[in-house]
Design a protein around this motif. Structure first.
Motif, PDB file in Angstrom:
ATOM      1  N   ARG A  82      -1.924  -7.421   6.363  1.00  0.00           N
ATOM      2  CA  ARG A  82      -1.667  -6.730   4.795  1.00  0.00           C
ATOM      3  C   ARG A  82      -2.393  -7.260   3.875  1.00  0.00           C
ATOM      4  O   ARG A  82      -2.855  -6.215   3.017  1.00  0.00           O
ATOM      5  CB  ARG A  82      -0.152  -7.188   4.770  1.00  0.00           C
ATOM      6  CG  ARG A  82       0.278  -6.715   3.152  1.00  0.00           C
ATOM      7  CD  ARG A  82       1.408  -6.661   2.790  1.00  0.00           C
ATOM      8  NE  ARG A  82       2.015  -5.721   1.681  1.00  0.00           N
ATOM      9  CZ  ARG A  82       3.120  -5.485   1.204  1.00  0.00           C
ATOM     10  NH1 ARG A  82       4.239  -5.982   1.702  1.00  0.00           N
ATOM     11  NH2 ARG A  82       3.268  -4.632   0.072  1.00  0.00           N
ATOM     12  N   TYR A  83      -2.937  -8.571   3.737  1.00  0.00           N
ATOM     13  CA  TYR A  83      -3.787  -9.053   2.833  1.00  0.00           C
ATOM     14  C   TYR A  83      -5.280  -8.279   3.005  1.00  0.00           C
ATOM     15  O   TYR A  83      -5.613  -7.749   2.032  1.00  0.00           O
ATOM     16  CB  TYR A  83      -4.057 -10.405   2.985  1.00  0.00           C
ATOM     17  CG  TYR A  83      -5.235 -11.215   2.035  1.00  0.00           C
ATOM     18  CD1 TYR A  83      -6.496 -11.266   2.737  1.00  0.00           C
ATOM     19  CD2 TYR A  83      -5.028 -11.200   0.773  1.00  0.00           C
ATOM     20  CE1 TYR A  83      -7.456 -11.858   1.847  1.00  0.00           C
ATOM     21  CE2 TYR A  83      -6.196 -11.767  -0.168  1.00  0.00           C
ATOM     22  CZ  TYR A  83      -7.394 -12.081   0.608  1.00  0.00           C
ATOM     23  OH  TYR A  83      -8.316 -12.572  -0.308  1.00  0.00           O
ATOM     24  N   GLU A  86      -5.074  -4.513   1.837  1.00  0.00           N
ATOM     25  CA  GLU A  86      -4.577  -4.124   0.415  1.00  0.00           C
ATOM     26  C   GLU A  86      -5.834  -4.944  -0.287  1.00  0.00           C
ATOM     27  O   GLU A  86      -5.837  -4.288  -1.444  1.00  0.00           O
ATOM     28  CB  GLU A  86      -3.283  -4.727   0.142  1.00  0.00           C
ATOM     29  CG  GLU A  86      -2.058  -4.024   0.812  1.00  0.00           C
ATOM     30  CD  GLU A  86      -0.754  -4.327   0.014  1.00  0.00           C
ATOM     31  OE1 GLU A  86      -0.736  -5.230  -0.549  1.00  0.00           O
ATOM     32  OE2 GLU A  86      -0.032  -3.612   0.711  1.00  0.00           O
ATOM     33  N   ARG A  87      -6.585  -5.793  -0.042  1.00  0.00           N
ATOM     34  CA  ARG A  87      -7.406  -6.405  -0.996  1.00  0.00           C
ATOM     35  C   ARG A  87      -8.981  -5.881  -0.445  1.00  0.00           C
ATOM     36  O   ARG A  87      -9.954  -6.459  -0.850  1.00  0.00           O
ATOM     37  CB  ARG A  87      -7.411  -7.869  -1.133  1.00  0.00           C
ATOM     38  CG  ARG A  87      -6.097  -8.294  -1.619  1.00  0.00           C
ATOM     39  CD  ARG A  87      -5.955  -7.735  -3.085  1.00  0.00           C
ATOM     40  NE  ARG A  87      -4.628  -8.048  -3.618  1.00  0.00           N
ATOM     41  CZ  ARG A  87      -4.256  -9.157  -4.300  1.00  0.00           C
ATOM     42  NH1 ARG A  87      -4.871 -10.405  -4.201  1.00  0.00           N
ATOM     43  NH2 ARG A  87      -3.015  -9.341  -4.774  1.00  0.00           N
ATOM     44  N   LEU A 110       1.564   2.397   6.411  1.00  0.00           N
ATOM     45  CA  LEU A 110       1.561   2.384   4.894  1.00  0.00           C
ATOM     46  C   LEU A 110       2.786   3.217   4.470  1.00  0.00           C
ATOM     47  O   LEU A 110       3.396   3.864   5.138  1.00  0.00           O
ATOM     48  CB  LEU A 110       0.215   3.152   4.549  1.00  0.00           C
ATOM     49  CG  LEU A 110      -1.017   2.705   4.834  1.00  0.00           C
ATOM     50  CD1 LEU A 110      -2.335   3.313   4.321  1.00  0.00           C
ATOM     51  CD2 LEU A 110      -1.096   1.029   4.529  1.00  0.00           C
ATOM     52  N   ASP A 111       3.209   2.848   3.109  1.00  0.00           N
ATOM     53  CA  ASP A 111       4.276   3.689   2.463  1.00  0.00           C
ATOM     54  C   ASP A 111       3.596   4.826   1.762  1.00  0.00           C
ATOM     55  O   ASP A 111       2.234   5.060   1.893  1.00  0.00           O
ATOM     56  CB  ASP A 111       5.323   2.951   1.739  1.00  0.00           C
ATOM     57  CG  ASP A 111       4.364   2.261   0.456  1.00  0.00           C
ATOM     58  OD1 ASP A 111       4.914   1.191  -0.123  1.00  0.00           O
ATOM     59  OD2 ASP A 111       3.292   2.795   0.160  1.00  0.00           O
ATOM     60  N   ARG A 115       0.846   1.220   0.063  1.00  0.00           N
ATOM     61  CA  ARG A 115       1.181  -0.125   0.434  1.00  0.00           C
ATOM     62  C   ARG A 115       1.517  -0.422   1.927  1.00  0.00           C
ATOM     63  O   ARG A 115       2.137   0.507   2.560  1.00  0.00           O
ATOM     64  CB  ARG A 115       2.213  -0.565  -0.614  1.00  0.00           C
ATOM     65  CG  ARG A 115       1.871  -0.937  -1.883  1.00  0.00           C
ATOM     66  CD  ARG A 115       2.938  -1.502  -2.755  1.00  0.00           C
ATOM     67  NE  ARG A 115       4.289  -0.864  -2.450  1.00  0.00           N
ATOM     68  CZ  ARG A 115       4.687   0.088  -3.475  1.00  0.00           C
ATOM     69  NH1 ARG A 115       4.120   0.055  -4.617  1.00  0.00           N
ATOM     70  NH2 ARG A 115       5.793   0.812  -3.068  1.00  0.00           N
ATOM     71  N   ARG A 117       3.574  -1.313   4.805  1.00  0.00           N
ATOM     72  CA  ARG A 117       5.045  -1.405   4.950  1.00  0.00           C
ATOM     73  C   ARG A 117       5.515  -2.304   5.962  1.00  0.00           C
ATOM     74  O   ARG A 117       6.373  -3.220   5.957  1.00  0.00           O
ATOM     75  CB  ARG A 117       5.587  -0.053   5.004  1.00  0.00           C
ATOM     76  CG  ARG A 117       7.459   0.357   4.949  1.00  0.00           C
ATOM     77  CD  ARG A 117       7.540   1.683   5.042  1.00  0.00           C
ATOM     78  NE  ARG A 117       6.765   2.301   5.979  1.00  0.00           N
ATOM     79  CZ  ARG A 117       7.131   2.451   7.333  1.00  0.00           C
ATOM     80  NH1 ARG A 117       8.279   1.493   7.777  1.00  0.00           N
ATOM     81  NH2 ARG A 117       6.639   3.201   8.253  1.00  0.00           N
ATOM     82  N   HIS A 269       5.156  -9.850   3.631  1.00  0.00           N
ATOM     83  CA  HIS A 269       5.427  -9.764   2.158  1.00  0.00           C
ATOM     84  C   HIS A 269       4.867 -10.560   1.305  1.00  0.00           C
ATOM     85  O   HIS A 269       4.557 -11.701   1.623  1.00  0.00           O
ATOM     86  CB  HIS A 269       7.088 -10.150   1.979  1.00  0.00           C
ATOM     87  CG  HIS A 269       7.907  -9.054   2.610  1.00  0.00           C
ATOM     88  ND1 HIS A 269       8.299  -7.910   2.035  1.00  0.00           N
ATOM     89  CD2 HIS A 269       8.438  -9.216   3.629  1.00  0.00           C
ATOM     90  CE1 HIS A 269       8.773  -7.293   2.720  1.00  0.00           C
ATOM     91  NE2 HIS A 269       9.188  -8.016   3.861  1.00  0.00           N
ATOM     92  N   TRP A 270       4.134 -10.084   0.188  1.00  0.00           N
ATOM     93  CA  TRP A 270       3.687 -10.913  -0.850  1.00  0.00           C
ATOM     94  C   TRP A 270       4.714 -11.886  -1.439  1.00  0.00           C
ATOM     95  O   TRP A 270       5.660 -11.398  -1.561  1.00  0.00           O
ATOM     96  CB  TRP A 270       2.804 -10.179  -2.114  1.00  0.00           C
ATOM     97  CG  TRP A 270       1.715  -9.394  -1.611  1.00  0.00           C
ATOM     98  CD1 TRP A 270       1.748  -8.142  -0.912  1.00  0.00           C
ATOM     99  CD2 TRP A 270       0.328 -10.080  -1.556  1.00  0.00           C
ATOM    100  NE1 TRP A 270       0.290  -7.836  -0.789  1.00  0.00           N
ATOM    101  CE2 TRP A 270      -0.496  -9.094  -0.999  1.00  0.00           C
ATOM    102  CE3 TRP A 270      -0.183 -11.108  -1.800  1.00  0.00           C
ATOM    103  CZ2 TRP A 270      -1.679  -9.318  -0.810  1.00  0.00           C
ATOM    104  CZ3 TRP A 270      -1.554 -11.326  -1.816  1.00  0.00           C
ATOM    105  CH2 TRP A 270      -2.482 -10.475  -1.213  1.00  0.00           C
TER     106      TRP A 270
END
Ligand SMILES: N[C@H](CCC[C@H](N)C(=O)O)C(=O)O
Length: 278
Positions: A82-83, A86-87, A110-111, A115, A117, A269-270
């Motif tokens: 995820r990191y 997204e980064r 992704l949602d 993001r 999901r 999750h963040w």
């Protein structure tokens, strides 16, 4: 040192991207113990470094809360995926992550806002028994017995890159995971120590799961442990090839593919980002 914290089903780690911050020490085991300490540090099940990799798009290394390094970490892999997406460390939804146990394939789902999901990781091919996990006792084959006080626990040894002892029980809530897991985790017959799972079969596509992790103790979830458990139970014919695993922190979807690979799908999750003053 700049860090970020994420969790996957409550299995929570402090993360450091070594390309974006400098470690305050090269004694990573000591740093892992310090950041994992909930009173004097940040508080986590361990430390994960996101690193460059020659063999994959991203590299990941994990140290448990006691400072020991593990070969792999399923929940950590979902967080790193995820990191990375997204980064902007990767620019595709399918990419690879290198661990100490080898390179794994990751896919982010992704949602509508783009993001992440859910994350799916190909956790590789499990290996079973006393040929696959270092064991000094007399038993041979898939299952070994460990005496804990007056009781005797039989577990299937599974290597998911890291070692697991998967014990089938009637009800996971009837097991004192902390005290029994602790004895098995550091039993002298396991020279590398071992992650300890207690599992109960609810149906051919559903199991309950608890874990005492090597080097971290009771955690809310263990991705490699969930994969090891489904692989061990399927090998015995107790479950099918697609299983929902109910962990303390939530559910994982585990699928055994025809090529022997185990696929794991779940959340990541963040929690926060910040500066750690070593
Ligand atoms: N929580 C991790 C497992 C860490 C494994 C570590 N405890 C060890 O193998 O020493 C997971 O989600 O797979």
């Amino acid at each position: 040192m700049q860090f970020f914290k994420m969790h996957a089903l409550g299995n929570n780690y402090v993360f450091v991207d070594t390309k974006r911050t400098t470690l305050p020490t090269d004694d990573v085991p000591s740093l892992a113990r310090r950041v994992s300490d909930v009173r004097r540090g940040i508080g986590s099940d361990g430390l994960i470094l996101v690193t460059p990799s020659e063999r994959a798009d991203v590299g990941m290394r994990i140290w448990n809360a006691d400072g020991s390094e593990a070969e792999s970490c399923g929940n950590g892999l979902r967080c790193v995926a995820r990191y990375a997406y997204e980064r902007g460390l990767v620019d595709a939804t399918h990419f690879s992550i290198e661990t100490k146990a080898g390179v794994v394939a990751a896919q982010v789902h992704l949602d509508v806002a783009g993001r992440v999901r859910m994350v799916t990781i190909d956790m590789g091919v499990p290996r079973f028994g006393t040929e696959a996990v270092r064991y000094l006792g007399r038993d041979r084959g898939d299952d070994v017995r460990v005496d804990v006080g007056e009781a005797r626990y039989t577990g299937t040894l599974v290597n998911m890159g890291n070692p697991h002892f998967v014990a089938l029980v009637d009800r996971v809530d009837d097991v004192d995971v902390e005290s029994i897991g602790r004895v098995i985790e550091s039993h002298p017959n396991f020279p590398d120590r071992i992650n300890v799972e207690f599992v109960a079969v609810l149906d051919s596509d559903e199991i309950d799961f608890r874990v005492y992790e090597r080097g971290s103790g009771v955690t809310f979830a263990c991705g490699t442990g969930a994969c090891a458990s489904v692989a061990a139970l399927a090998r015995k014919g107790y479950v099918g090839r697609r299983v929902t695993v109910h962990l303390l922190g939530g559910d994982l979807d585990i699928e055994l593919r025809d090529d022997g690979h185990v696929w794991m799908t779940g959340e990541a999750h963040w929690v926060c980002e910040g500066t750690y003053y070593a």
